[in-house]
Design an enzyme around this catalytic site. Structure first.
Site, short mmCIF file in Angstrom:
data_model
loop_
_atom_site.label_atom_id
_atom_site.label_comp_id
_atom_site.label_asym_id
_atom_site.label_seq_id
_atom_site.Cartn_x
_atom_site.Cartn_y
_atom_site.Cartn_z
N GLU A 141 -19.93 -7.28 2.99
CA GLU A 141 -20.30 -6.79 1.65
C GLU A 141 -19.83 -7.76 0.58
O GLU A 141 -20.56 -8.10 -0.36
CB GLU A 141 -19.65 -5.42 1.38
CG GLU A 141 -20.12 -4.29 2.26
CD GLU A 141 -19.31 -4.14 3.55
OE1 GLU A 141 -18.70 -5.16 4.00
OE2 GLU A 141 -19.29 -3.04 4.11
N GLY A 194 -4.47 -4.92 3.70
CA GLY A 194 -5.37 -4.81 2.55
C GLY A 194 -5.03 -3.64 1.64
O GLY A 194 -4.99 -3.76 0.42
N ARG A 195 -4.74 -2.49 2.24
CA ARG A 195 -4.51 -1.28 1.42
C ARG A 195 -3.14 -1.27 0.76
O ARG A 195 -2.81 -0.34 0.04
CB ARG A 195 -4.75 -0.03 2.26
CG ARG A 195 -3.99 0.03 3.57
CD ARG A 195 -4.53 1.14 4.46
NE ARG A 195 -3.90 1.17 5.77
CZ ARG A 195 -4.29 0.46 6.82
NH1 ARG A 195 -5.32 -0.36 6.71
NH2 ARG A 195 -3.67 0.57 7.98
N GLU A 241 -6.77 5.46 6.15
CA GLU A 241 -6.92 4.27 6.99
C GLU A 241 -5.62 4.02 7.76
O GLU A 241 -5.63 3.48 8.86
CB GLU A 241 -7.30 3.05 6.14
CG GLU A 241 -7.94 1.93 6.95
CD GLU A 241 -8.66 0.89 6.11
OE1 GLU A 241 -9.88 1.05 5.86
OE2 GLU A 241 -8.03 -0.10 5.69
N HIS A 263 -13.05 23.13 -12.89
CA HIS A 263 -14.38 23.65 -13.16
C HIS A 263 -15.36 23.29 -12.05
O HIS A 263 -16.57 23.34 -12.24
CB HIS A 263 -14.87 23.13 -14.52
CG HIS A 263 -13.98 23.59 -15.63
ND1 HIS A 263 -14.16 24.81 -16.27
CD2 HIS A 263 -12.86 23.04 -16.16
CE1 HIS A 263 -13.20 24.97 -17.18
NE2 HIS A 263 -12.39 23.91 -17.12
O1 F6P Z 1 -12.23 -1.27 5.54
C1 F6P Z 1 -11.68 -2.16 6.42
C2 F6P Z 1 -10.94 -3.27 5.74
O2 F6P Z 1 -10.53 -4.17 6.69
C3 F6P Z 1 -9.78 -2.78 4.88
O3 F6P Z 1 -8.62 -2.57 5.61
C4 F6P Z 1 -9.67 -3.86 3.89
O4 F6P Z 1 -8.92 -3.46 2.79
C5 F6P Z 1 -11.12 -4.11 3.57
O5 F6P Z 1 -11.78 -3.96 4.81
C6 F6P Z 1 -11.44 -5.43 2.95
O6 F6P Z 1 -11.06 -6.51 3.75
P1 F6P Z 1 -11.01 -7.99 3.18
O7 F6P Z 1 -9.98 -8.03 2.09
O8 F6P Z 1 -10.63 -8.84 4.35
O9 F6P Z 1 -12.37 -8.32 2.66
#
Ligand code: F6P
Length: 553
Positions: free
Chosen positions: A217, A272-273, A358, A389
């Site tokens: 993406e 990442g999180r 996650e 609401h």
């Molecule tokens: O959703 C899966 C994941 O690997 C998350 O853990 C991570 O935050 C996200 O995709 C984005 O990953 P990246 O920073 O490698 O693009």
């Protein structure tokens, strides 16, 4: 010591004892607990920095709490906690340390991973961030045509989007208008098209945020953004002035065409999180300034020290986790609502959804055995007032109990005459209503006072009864600012860590997101070439056929 045998944590003495306490908790109304103990609030609340945590509206008593704390000791929580802070590789399936705490280690004590003090590279990246943020905000960093940057567009998804997006929104009242920050996460082209529509390419800076720099993406959006820039008659040199990246994959970033000096580093020991404290937080710093970003790091660091040093009885992340453990694993509540009464926290529930789900949406233990108990809760929610609401009817009278965290502030970050007390009157009323409910007798008395005929009263009573006994935590900040927000986020990070240890699961990997990604990679050429594989199941195959046929039509 952490448990290493094959004995599930559910066989530990404290766990077994807690099982025996469930019925009493179910049978004792919360309001009775307050009647029995006038000191309940004092006992079951604590203040950490500028955050008050009241967990007294949970179905716990002294014995239950003692067992929950005992369980935390029995699973070796202290040891696991120390191992995390000192950089041991506690993420076993990826063989990585878990060190988001090092990113905000304002004490600068050494943290050694594989023989290297990671604080040196952390401090170096922070320095680079400060220089970059100041250059952009002061107008020294200019676009290719010499114009000042007015808009920053973060391209990232998941942890490379949710944290900076949530915080940037939450701290808007503290920010100036020098830079507008936008976020693009979705591969649905509508998002990028809508975002770029009103922007001037001469004044835009893209931050491509991807730890792996392979996320489909993000890569697709980054390419579209680059094409958009090029379409404005810019040459390839413009990329150096309009693109920076945050990634641990330098090779892929350079292959994309981003200048090596425009790459901010990430480390494999930051999930990442948990990454908003790293250069993934650049949009935050660009919006509120680097000083504000550092205040956020300090708030989080102070919460780290609290979590690391305080006994469990006085430890906010531990106590918050134990209430969730009790309500979910022992009392069977499957979901948990996050309900901020602070408008800037409108994306907090979405942020926590990734952080917690996650991390703890796992069903095997660290050794790979199926766990015989319920783990991670379903996290959901939105701003409390809007929720009132929309879905609070369900919270009050639905036949599933949803424990909820109510989050608000004593002072509004943007006071407007007459608003804040009204907001907070709802905040207090809701937890009171969820706990106490209204009995049939109380409903009757009310309807009789209104003079309704007996027949109508009888009909209405069952519909107007609120069963109550809905557990809530109240988290009250003095004020929402960078410092308290940093502490609040760290509070929840440590909460999910504690839960993961007690559930004996691997909180720091996310294998469950891979299968869908792999299948999508296989389906894409089928859509592009209008050629459907026969290997799909009957439903998927026919759906893809339908899509291709309709698309042609
Ligand atoms: O959703 C899966 C994941 O690997 C998350 O853990 C991570 O935050 C996200 O995709 C984005 O990953 P990246 O920073 O490698 O693009």
């Amino acid at each position: 010591m952490p448990t290493t045998s094959n004995t599930p944590n559910s066989m530990l003495p404290a766990w077994q004892s807690l099982l025996g306490r469930r019925q009493k908790a179910k049978d004792t109304p919360l309001r009775a607990l307050f009647e029995q103990d006038p000191e309940r609030f004092q006992k079951y609340s604590l203040k950490v920095q500028n955050i008050l945590l009241d967990y007294s509206k949970n179905p716990i008593d002294d014995d239950t709490l003692a067992d929950l704390i005992k369980l935390a000791h029995e699973v070796g929580l202290e040891d696991w906690r120390d191992r995390m802070f000192r950089g041991d590789k506690i993420n076993p399936t990826e063989n990585r340390a878990v060190l988001h705490t090092a990113l905000r280690n304002r004490s600068n004590t050494p943290v050694i991973v594989d023989g290297v003090n990671v604080m040196e590279s952390v401090n170096n990246e922070l320095k680079r961030m400060r220089q970059f943020v100041n250059a952009v905000r002061k107008g020294h960093w200019r676009g290719h045509s010499g114009k000042k940057i007015t808009d920053v567009v973060n391209i990232g998804v998941g942890g490379s989007d949710l944290g900076p997006r949530m915080v940037t929104q939450a701290l808007k009242p503290q920010a100036d208008d020098r830079i507008s920050v936008h976020f693009i996460s979705n591969v649905d082209g509508v998002e990028i098209a809508e975002t770029l529509r009103s922007l001037n390419p001469e004044r835009v800076l893209f931050v491509v945020a991807s730890k792996t720099f392979t996320t489909s993406e993000t890569m697709t959006n980054a390419e579209t953004a680059r094409n958009w820039l090029m379409a404005s008659a810019f040459d390839h040199e413009a990329v150096a002035k309009h693109f920076v990246a945050v990634s641990s994959n330098q090779k892929a970033v350079k292959a994309f065409g981003i200048d090596g000096k425009n790459i901010f580093n990430m480390w494999d020991w930051v999930g990442g999180r948990f990454s908003l404290w790293s250069a993934i937080g650049l949009p935050i710093a660009l919006k509120i300034g680097f000083k504000g970003f550092e205040e956020m790091l300090t708030g989080a660091h102070e919460m780290d020290l609290h979590f690391r040093d305080q006994p469990f009885e006085k430890n906010a992340p531990v106590l918050l986790a134990l209430t969730t453990l009790w309500n979910s694993t022992f009392l069977g509540c499957q979901t948990q609502a996050i309900l901020p009464y602070d408008w800037p926290l409108q994306r907090f529930a979405a942020y926590l959804q990734q952080a917690e789900m996650e991390s703890n949406g796992k069903s095997v233990d660290r050794e790979g055995n199926q766990v015989p108990y319920a783990t991670g809760s379903i996290i959901w929610g939105q701003l409390g007032i809007d929720g009132q609401h929309a879905f609070y009817q369900y919270l009050h009278q639905g036949n599933t109990i949803v424990p909820a965290d109510f989050i608000g502030s004593v002072a509004s970050s943007t006071p407007v005459l007459g608003h804040h007390d009204k907001l907070m009157s709802n905040f207090f009323a809701q937890t009171e209503a969820l706990m106490n409910g209204i009995t049939a007798e109380e409903v009757r008395a009310d309807l009789e006072a209104q003079g309704l005929p007996e027949e109508q009263i009888k009909k209405l009573i069952p519909h107007k009864v609120h069963p109550g006994n809905r557990p809530t935590n109240t988290i009250l900040l003095d004020e929402l600012d960078p410092h308290s927000l940093g502490a609040l986020i760290a509070l929840y990070e440590h909460k999910l860590f504690v839960l993961g240890i007690i559930w004996d699961i691997c909180s720091f990997d996310q294998w469950g997101v891979e299968l869908g990604k792999t299948l999508a990679k296989g389906i894409l050429p089928e859509l592009q070439n209008s050629k459907v594989s026969e290997h799909h199941d009957g439903s998927t195959r026919n759906l893809i056929h339908y899509y291709i046929d309709q698309r042609k039509a």
